[in-house]
Design a protein around this motif. Structure first.
Motif, PDB file in Angstrom:
ATOM      1  N   MET A  46       0.820  -1.214   0.000  1.00  0.00           N
ATOM      2  CA  MET A  46       0.000   0.000   0.000  1.00  0.00           C
ATOM      3  C   MET A  46       0.851   1.262   0.000  1.00  0.00           C
ATOM      4  SD  MET A  46      -3.296  -0.883   2.317  1.00  0.00           S
ATOM      5  CE  MET A  46      -4.198   0.558   1.786  1.00  0.00           C
ATOM      6  N   GLN A  49       1.668   2.849  -3.356  1.00  0.00           N
ATOM      7  CA  GLN A  49       0.587   3.482  -4.107  1.00  0.00           C
ATOM      8  C   GLN A  49       0.421   4.934  -3.671  1.00  0.00           C
ATOM      9  OE1 GLN A  49      -3.015   1.154  -3.782  1.00  0.00           O
ATOM     10  NE2 GLN A  49      -1.821  -0.672  -3.340  1.00  0.00           N
ATOM     11  N   LEU A  51      -2.208   6.798  -2.623  1.00  0.00           N
ATOM     12  CA  LEU A  51      -3.585   6.797  -2.153  1.00  0.00           C
ATOM     13  C   LEU A  51      -3.904   8.158  -1.529  1.00  0.00           C
ATOM     14  CD1 LEU A  51      -3.549   3.286  -0.466  1.00  0.00           C
ATOM     15  CD2 LEU A  51      -4.487   3.887  -2.697  1.00  0.00           C
ATOM     16  N   THR A  59      -3.182  13.206  -2.473  1.00  0.00           N
ATOM     17  CA  THR A  59      -2.065  12.268  -2.494  1.00  0.00           C
ATOM     18  C   THR A  59      -0.820  13.007  -2.016  1.00  0.00           C
ATOM     19  OG1 THR A  59      -1.598  12.800  -4.794  1.00  0.00           O
ATOM     20  CG2 THR A  59      -3.006  10.898  -4.393  1.00  0.00           C
TER      21      THR A  59
END
Length: 102
Positions: A46, A49, A51, A59
């Motif tokens: 994660m 990424q 996100l 972001t």
């Protein structure tokens, strides 16, 4: 108590105070998602990424190179400060002189 007086009092007492918002400017308060335990492998995946954040939906750059890139840089920093209410809407970040990994 007017905001300026409250901030001045906290400053005199050497206590922390949050940034002040512009008068009449309201922000939407988002409910946080429930806490979820992740395995180390899930966390590593994660973290690769981009996100959006929980509070403002932005972001974040993951390195100093990304901070200096076209995708982030002054325009992104301006948007982040405006979204958080840290920088007045009539002001902006023009240039990032240097970035350094900590």
């Amino acid at each position: 108590v007017p905001t300026a007086a409250a901030v001045a009092r906290l400053w005199r007492l050497q206590k922390p105070f949050p940034p002040t918002r512009q008068i009449g400017e309201e922000r939407e308060v988002k409910q946080l998602a429930p806490h979820k335990m992740l395995s180390l492998k899930q966390l590593e995946e994660m973290s690769k990424q981009h996100l959006p954040g929980c509070f403002y939906g932005l972001t974040f750059p993951q390195s100093s190179a990304e901070m200096a890139s076209e995708d982030f840089g002054p325009a992104w920093l301006t948007k982040a400060f405006h979204t958080a209410g840290t920088l007045p809407k009539d002001n902006r970040v023009v240039k990032i002189h240097s970035v350094e990994e900590l």
